[in-house]
Design a protein around this motif. Structure first.
Motif, PDB file in Angstrom:
ATOM      1  N   ARG A 137       2.893   0.601   3.526  1.00 58.66           N
ATOM      2  CA  ARG A 137       2.726  -0.445   4.121  1.00 58.66           C
ATOM      3  C   ARG A 137       3.162  -1.868   3.103  1.00 58.66           C
ATOM      4  NH1 ARG A 137      -2.874   1.708   5.983  1.00 58.66           N
ATOM      5  NH2 ARG A 137      -2.227   3.072   7.956  1.00 58.66           N
ATOM      6  N   GLU A 174       0.956  -1.123  -0.024  1.00 56.33           N
ATOM      7  CA  GLU A 174      -0.084   0.031   0.086  1.00 56.33           C
ATOM      8  C   GLU A 174       0.897   1.200  -0.030  1.00 56.33           C
ATOM      9  OE1 GLU A 174      -3.275   0.085   2.927  1.00 56.33           O
ATOM     10  OE2 GLU A 174      -2.476  -1.939   3.587  1.00 56.33           O
ATOM     11  N   SER A 223       4.504  -5.876   2.817  1.00 54.23           N
ATOM     12  CA  SER A 223       5.083  -7.330   3.496  1.00 54.23           C
ATOM     13  C   SER A 223       5.631  -7.863   2.270  1.00 54.23           C
ATOM     14  CB  SER A 223       4.089  -8.160   3.770  1.00 54.23           C
ATOM     15  OG  SER A 223       3.095  -7.858   4.982  1.00 54.23           O
ATOM     16  N   ALA A 244       6.683   7.287   6.195  1.00 53.55           N
ATOM     17  CA  ALA A 244       6.488   6.394   7.330  1.00 53.55           C
ATOM     18  C   ALA A 244       6.373   5.024   6.630  1.00 53.55           C
ATOM     19  CB  ALA A 244       5.201   6.804   7.691  1.00 53.55           C
ATOM     20  N   LEU A 245       7.259   4.101   7.295  1.00 58.12           N
ATOM     21  CA  LEU A 245       7.230   2.557   6.624  1.00 58.12           C
ATOM     22  C   LEU A 245       6.692   1.750   7.851  1.00 58.12           C
ATOM     23  CD1 LEU A 245      10.966   2.615   5.229  1.00 58.12           C
ATOM     24  CD2 LEU A 245       8.680   2.984   4.019  1.00 58.12           C
ATOM     25  N   GLU A 246       5.775   0.927   7.152  1.00 61.64           N
ATOM     26  CA  GLU A 246       5.306  -0.240   8.236  1.00 61.64           C
ATOM     27  C   GLU A 246       5.681  -1.545   7.339  1.00 61.64           C
ATOM     28  OE1 GLU A 246       1.144   0.160   8.908  1.00 61.64           O
ATOM     29  OE2 GLU A 246       1.395   2.569   9.335  1.00 61.64           O
ATOM     30  N   LEU A 247       6.738  -2.065   7.717  1.00 58.12           N
ATOM     31  CA  LEU A 247       7.037  -3.218   6.951  1.00 58.12           C
ATOM     32  C   LEU A 247       7.075  -4.755   7.794  1.00 58.12           C
ATOM     33  CD1 LEU A 247      10.462  -1.504   5.925  1.00 58.12           C
ATOM     34  CD2 LEU A 247       8.218  -1.615   4.706  1.00 58.12           C
ATOM     35  N   SER A 248       6.886  -5.683   7.205  1.00 60.09           N
ATOM     36  CA  SER A 248       6.752  -6.889   7.785  1.00 60.09           C
ATOM     37  C   SER A 248       7.369  -7.867   6.746  1.00 60.09           C
ATOM     38  CB  SER A 248       5.606  -7.483   8.220  1.00 60.09           C
ATOM     39  OG  SER A 248       4.645  -7.502   7.089  1.00 60.09           O
ATOM     40  N   GLN A 256      15.604  -3.264   7.265  1.00 63.98           N
ATOM     41  CA  GLN A 256      14.551  -3.206   6.384  1.00 63.98           C
ATOM     42  C   GLN A 256      14.180  -1.885   5.620  1.00 63.98           C
ATOM     43  OE1 GLN A 256      11.273  -4.755   8.751  1.00 63.98           O
ATOM     44  NE2 GLN A 256      11.794  -6.896   8.483  1.00 63.98           N
ATOM     45  N   HIS A 257      14.079  -0.837   6.634  1.00 66.70           N
ATOM     46  CA  HIS A 257      14.217   0.416   6.149  1.00 66.70           C
ATOM     47  C   HIS A 257      15.193   1.020   5.347  1.00 66.70           C
ATOM     48  CE1 HIS A 257      11.141   1.970   8.940  1.00 66.70           C
ATOM     49  NE2 HIS A 257      11.092   0.818   9.355  1.00 66.70           N
ATOM     50  N   ARG A 299       3.025   7.143   3.369  1.00 65.05           N
ATOM     51  CA  ARG A 299       3.038   6.092   4.233  1.00 65.05           C
ATOM     52  C   ARG A 299       3.061   4.714   3.327  1.00 65.05           C
ATOM     53  NH1 ARG A 299       2.541   5.250   9.255  1.00 65.05           N
ATOM     54  NH2 ARG A 299       1.606   7.208   9.336  1.00 65.05           N
ATOM     55  N   ARG A 359      14.938  -4.365  11.767  1.00 61.03           N
ATOM     56  CA  ARG A 359      13.866  -3.174  11.485  1.00 61.03           C
ATOM     57  C   ARG A 359      14.788  -2.180  10.722  1.00 61.03           C
ATOM     58  NH1 ARG A 359       9.973   0.538  15.275  1.00 61.03           N
ATOM     59  NH2 ARG A 359       9.210   1.675  13.687  1.00 61.03           N
TER      60      ARG A 359
END
Length: 86
Positions: A47, A22, A49, A80-84, A61-62, A45, A58
């Motif tokens: 998001r 996303e 995976s 903003a990063l929301e990673l998995s 990943q960034h 932002r 983390r």
């Protein structure tokens, strides 16, 4: 017409083979704040995976995402990063 930053981000991040991605322009939430400019495309932002993130800290990943986005990062104000990993 300039190319949309979101399209550039999606194209570059596709190289990491995400299973979920996303890319959200949150610029409207920062109207009048530092870095905001008319037309948006300043505050983002992501998001995501992706198996490519597995085993990375983390911070790593960034760094991977920032390297993958390359010259896009200096053109925006906030990311903003929301990673998995999968």
């Amino acid at each position: 017409m300039t190319r949309e930053i979101a399209d550039e981000m999606r194209e570059r991040l596709a190289t990491l083979a995400p299973t979920r991605l996303e890319v959200i322009d949150e610029s409207h939430q920062h109207h009048g704040h530092a870095g905001w400019r008319e037309g948006g495309q300043t505050h983002w932002r992501i998001r995501m995976s992706a198996p490519a993130l597995a085993g990375l800290s983390r911070v790593e990943q960034h760094r991977l995402v920032n390297r993958t986005l390359g010259d896009i990062v200096p053109r925006i104000h906030a990311l903003a990063l929301e990673l998995s990993a999968d």
